[in-house]
Scaffold this motif. Structure first.
Motif, short mmCIF file in Angstrom:
data_model
loop_
_atom_site.label_atom_id
_atom_site.label_comp_id
_atom_site.label_asym_id
_atom_site.label_seq_id
_atom_site.Cartn_x
_atom_site.Cartn_y
_atom_site.Cartn_z
N SER A 65 0.80 -1.23 0.00
CA SER A 65 0.00 0.00 0.00
C SER A 65 0.84 1.29 0.00
N MET A 66 1.60 1.56 1.02
CA MET A 66 2.39 2.79 1.06
C MET A 66 3.85 2.41 1.18
N ASP A 67 4.63 2.58 0.10
CA ASP A 67 6.03 2.16 0.18
C ASP A 67 6.87 3.21 0.91
N GLY A 68 8.16 2.89 1.07
CA GLY A 68 9.05 3.78 1.82
C GLY A 68 9.10 5.19 1.25
N PRO A 69 9.34 5.32 -0.08
CA PRO A 69 9.39 6.68 -0.64
C PRO A 69 8.11 7.48 -0.44
N SER A 70 6.95 6.85 -0.61
CA SER A 70 5.71 7.64 -0.42
C SER A 70 5.47 7.92 1.05
N THR A 71 5.91 7.02 1.94
CA THR A 71 5.83 7.29 3.38
C THR A 71 6.70 8.50 3.73
N LEU A 72 7.91 8.52 3.17
CA LEU A 72 8.82 9.64 3.45
C LEU A 72 8.22 10.96 2.96
N ARG A 73 7.63 10.94 1.76
CA ARG A 73 6.99 12.17 1.25
C ARG A 73 5.90 12.65 2.21
N ALA A 74 5.10 11.73 2.72
CA ALA A 74 4.02 12.10 3.65
C ALA A 74 4.59 12.63 4.97
N ILE A 75 5.67 12.01 5.45
CA ILE A 75 6.32 12.46 6.69
C ILE A 75 6.81 13.90 6.52
N ARG A 76 7.43 14.16 5.36
CA ARG A 76 7.99 15.49 5.09
C ARG A 76 6.93 16.58 5.11
N GLU A 77 5.68 16.21 4.83
CA GLU A 77 4.60 17.19 4.80
C GLU A 77 4.04 17.49 6.18
N LYS A 78 4.40 16.67 7.16
CA LYS A 78 3.88 16.90 8.51
C LYS A 78 4.68 18.00 9.20
N PRO A 79 3.99 18.92 9.87
CA PRO A 79 4.70 20.01 10.55
C PRO A 79 5.74 19.47 11.54
N GLY A 80 6.95 19.97 11.44
CA GLY A 80 8.01 19.57 12.36
C GLY A 80 8.84 18.39 11.89
N PHE A 81 8.49 17.79 10.74
CA PHE A 81 9.24 16.62 10.28
C PHE A 81 9.88 16.81 8.91
N ALA A 82 9.95 18.06 8.47
CA ALA A 82 10.50 18.33 7.13
C ALA A 82 11.97 17.92 7.05
N ASN A 83 12.67 17.96 8.18
CA ASN A 83 14.11 17.69 8.15
C ASN A 83 14.54 16.51 9.00
N THR A 84 13.59 15.73 9.50
CA THR A 84 13.96 14.56 10.30
C THR A 84 14.72 13.59 9.40
N PRO A 85 15.96 13.22 9.79
CA PRO A 85 16.74 12.32 8.93
C PRO A 85 16.05 10.98 8.74
N ALA A 86 16.04 10.53 7.50
CA ALA A 86 15.44 9.24 7.17
C ALA A 86 16.48 8.37 6.48
N VAL A 87 16.46 7.08 6.83
CA VAL A 87 17.38 6.11 6.25
C VAL A 87 16.54 5.00 5.64
N PHE A 88 16.78 4.69 4.37
CA PHE A 88 16.06 3.60 3.73
C PHE A 88 16.79 2.29 3.97
N MET A 89 16.04 1.22 4.19
CA MET A 89 16.60 -0.13 4.29
C MET A 89 16.03 -0.92 3.13
N THR A 90 16.92 -1.53 2.34
CA THR A 90 16.46 -2.23 1.16
C THR A 90 17.48 -3.24 0.67
N ALA A 91 16.99 -4.25 -0.03
CA ALA A 91 17.89 -5.20 -0.68
C ALA A 91 18.36 -4.66 -2.03
N LYS A 92 17.69 -3.61 -2.52
CA LYS A 92 18.05 -3.05 -3.83
C LYS A 92 19.08 -1.96 -3.65
N VAL A 93 20.34 -2.32 -3.79
CA VAL A 93 21.39 -1.35 -3.51
C VAL A 93 22.35 -1.16 -4.68
N GLN A 94 21.85 -1.26 -5.91
CA GLN A 94 22.67 -0.89 -7.06
C GLN A 94 22.94 0.61 -6.93
#
Length: 131
Positions: A65-94
């Motif tokens: 339903s809501m993948d990491g990138p779209s979750t991060l976009r939604a987090i960024r729109e919340k007041p106070g979370f525009a700059n909270t550092p985010a780290v992605f975890m994934t098996a896709k690391v090309q």
């Protein structure tokens, strides 16, 4: 040396797979000594943000339903979370995939499967290198 960053204590983990959440909990709470809030979905993370106020967010990339990138976009729109550092975890690391995640606003990408014994050190390293 820049100004010292507050020590990292509160991490939010957004991961849909229960076994990975369990390993990460062990790695970050038992080994790393962090306060961890685990969320099983992006929507769950958005509901918990204001209450938990994480200093850093660990996001699985592939979630239903809501993948990491779209979750991060939604987090960024919340007041106070525009700059909270985010780290992605994934098996896709090309290299081009990693570049894409960083372009989305992540500060780092941690490959899966991760080593539970070194995960908290890796996260502290990322935190200490934020400018």
């Amino acid at each position: 040396m820049g100004e010292s960053v507050a020590p990292l204590e509160k991490i939010m983990l957004v991961e849909d797979e229960e076994d990975i959440r369990a390993v990460a909990e062990l790695a970050l709470e038992a080994v790393g000594g962090f306060t961890l809030k685990t969320c099983h979905s992006g929507a769950n993370a958005l509901e918990s943000l204001d209450v938990f106020r994480p200093q850093l967010i660990l996001l699985d990339v592939m979630m239903p339903s809501m993948d990491g990138p779209s979750t991060l976009r939604a987090i960024r729109e919340k007041p106070g979370f525009a700059n909270t550092p985010a780290v992605f975890m994934t098996a896709k690391v090309q290299p081009d995939e990693v570049k894409g995640y960083l372009a989305l606003g992540a500060v780092a990408v941690i490959p899966k499967p991760f080593d539970p014994m070194t995960l908290s050190d890796r996260i502290r390293e990322i935190w200490d290198n934020l400018d």
